[in-house]
Design an enzyme around this catalytic site. Sequence first.
Site, PDB file in Angstrom:
ATOM      1  N   LYS B  76     -20.594  28.481 -11.471  1.00 33.69           N
ATOM      2  CA  LYS B  76     -21.328  27.297 -10.987  1.00 33.69           C
ATOM      3  C   LYS B  76     -20.760  26.048 -11.651  1.00 33.69           C
ATOM      4  O   LYS B  76     -20.353  26.083 -12.822  1.00 33.69           O
ATOM      5  CB  LYS B  76     -22.801  27.471 -11.353  1.00 33.69           C
ATOM      6  CG  LYS B  76     -23.735  26.410 -10.786  1.00 33.69           C
ATOM      7  CD  LYS B  76     -25.184  26.796 -11.119  1.00 33.69           C
ATOM      8  CE  LYS B  76     -26.156  25.757 -10.607  1.00 33.69           C
ATOM      9  NZ  LYS B  76     -27.543  26.054 -10.994  1.00 33.69           N
ATOM     10  N   SER B 171     -30.956  26.208  -7.422  1.00 28.86           N
ATOM     11  CA  SER B 171     -29.841  25.317  -7.220  1.00 28.86           C
ATOM     12  C   SER B 171     -28.470  26.007  -7.266  1.00 28.86           C
ATOM     13  O   SER B 171     -27.446  25.352  -7.018  1.00 28.86           O
ATOM     14  CB  SER B 171     -29.857  24.220  -8.281  1.00 28.86           C
ATOM     15  OG  SER B 171     -29.816  24.805  -9.545  1.00 28.86           O
ATOM     16  N   SER B 195     -33.544  28.869 -10.429  1.00 29.62           N
ATOM     17  CA  SER B 195     -32.302  28.492  -9.760  1.00 29.62           C
ATOM     18  C   SER B 195     -31.304  29.593  -9.508  1.00 29.62           C
ATOM     19  O   SER B 195     -30.348  29.379  -8.782  1.00 29.62           O
ATOM     20  CB  SER B 195     -31.604  27.386 -10.554  1.00 29.62           C
ATOM     21  OG  SER B 195     -32.389  26.228 -10.521  1.00 29.62           O
TER      22      SER B 195
END
Lengths: 136, 528
Positions: B76, B171, B195
């Site tokens: 990420k 996210s 997330s």
Amino acid sequence: MLNCYLKGQQEHERPEFIPYAHLRIRTKQKVTVEVLDHLEHLALVDFRDSEGVERLQKAIQFADQLHEVNTDGVEPMDSVLEDRCLYLREDDVTEGNCTEELLKNAREKVEEYFVAPPGNIPLPKLEERETFLKGS
Amino acid sequence: MMGNTMSLVSAALKEGRVAPTELCQRCLSLIKSTKFLNAYITVAEETALKQAEESEKRYKRGQPLGVLDGIPIAVKDNFNTAGIETTCASNMLKGYISPYNATVVQKLLDQGAVLLGKTNLDEFAMGSGSTDGVFGPVRNPWSYSRQYKEKSVPKSHSEDKDSNWVITGGSSGGSAAAVSSFTCFAALGSDTGGSTRNPAAHCGVVGLKPTYGLISRHGLIPLVNSMDVPGILTRCVDDAAVVLGSLAGHDPKDSTTIQDNFKPFELSDLTDVSKLSIGIPKEYHAPGLSSEILALWSKAADLFKNAGAKVIEVSLPHTRYSIVCYHVLCTAEVASNMARFDGLEYGHRSDMNKSTESMYAATRREGFNDVVRGRILSGNYFLLKQNYENYFIKAQKVRRLIANDFVKVFGSGVDILLTPTTLSDAIPYMEFIKEDNRTRSAQDDILTQAANMAGLPAINVPTALSERGLPVGLQFIGRSFQEKQLLTVAKWFEKQVKFPMIQLDEVKRHDHGVFQHQKSASFLEHRT
């Protein structure tokens, strides 16, 4: 910063945005211009438009639900690891000497210094700043 | 081949049935052909191929570094990666090339993993849809699956076929989409309020949130220091255990990691479920929970009961306040953490030069989006002297109540909690954007947030497809630092539900392509 709210105020008789103070706010506390200005100073981030102020109002309203909970005699919790000792390593220098690498990411530098504009100059007061809050 | 689990591919690499460079090439070309998903912000093609070459040399010498050697992974974009741009999907860090690797990234590289690239996210990991980053929203690969297309009713001929795509959740949406679309075998996400588990549920992959303090946060650009953890996204529970094994453990660079010795473990097959006590927290029947998911949750509870486990209803009375509490604590910590972005040492810098403060203000105005600015301002409000006691301290007290709820339940003999992960299956992007970020986050995080409050490990296991053909997952929450037990139960459950594989046309085309290894056909059959 070009402020469309301010422009709007001057061109129309009835402003398109209703300034925050006239908004019906359901929370007991109305957030005053002083507080909003103070927040902009502290955060060095601006509200940008009435939507930004609305957002804050809604956030406060949302957070007010906390007051429903009875927390008498409850200690605040900082961390879930509060029962453990924080780890501290030995105070020995194990790395460093990476000046060049670190300076690579800075936009303005001179020799081995980061260059900043002059400090100790406070942000202009509300009346002198270009900010959405001015019209309120 | 591409749809296989990491363990199977690792075995293939070891036996020489496929070469690391070939695997890397396939993943890279699949990334190119699935570009419309917008899962990746940066693809590190050159370095990935170099890493794959090194791995190939090691395999030829018969000295692979471990199970992860040669395995393509994605990270990420809020983890620092040396030499590769790290943006957090924000204008503030566009063009920022980290000078160091986050500890978790370094650990993966030390094991020989091949870093394919950085995945897309919500700006600074604030959001529950992966729609608010500056590089655009991430599309859920399941929007293009045969399973979803078969179930969607075409509204009209003139309607753009493309407008019906669904969100990945957030996210860590990019990471989940990357694993789900077969472009990598494992991905790192971060989990502060759900997330990792939220997009895992929407994309049909396994999402593990480890106990706070187990995995180092050094190099993870922080959102909420007291709740952030790196998350692991994989295609099966065994893979998650493998990745966890290589990441967990004390890090001298992160003083919030515990010093206990961590022993990597292999998951055994659970045969006797009768000694297990599964708790069903009634408050997780939250308003807005879809009847589909409710039914699935019920079915899962019955599955455990019929296998002999003890399934009891429990209560976590402060669940409904976890989102409010999170809202205050998160914005307060964000206000503090985002203060480092002033343009002086790294990141975007405005041209304004009148004074330090005005330069900082202009930089932050230009660099942050509405969501981030909104949270910073709210956070500063809650931290004002006149509000500190009433909001911040109050939220900290409520946090203790929430954490104590869990302690009570686990103390009463319950081993694992079983809850839904999300309120519904993935919704179309056009629907999602009708509400603002804060409202969405408040709605979507409700089932996942409390585990972060209490620092407990939790995992999403993909369970079944919804009526619309989209994945739905269920969540298991375990005791602190008892990942082995949590994963063992999750593995058993995964075996029982047999979640179907996504049928993506892009991938089928790739697998039947040029690569000649005869055995690769049998891999496909093995998994279908």
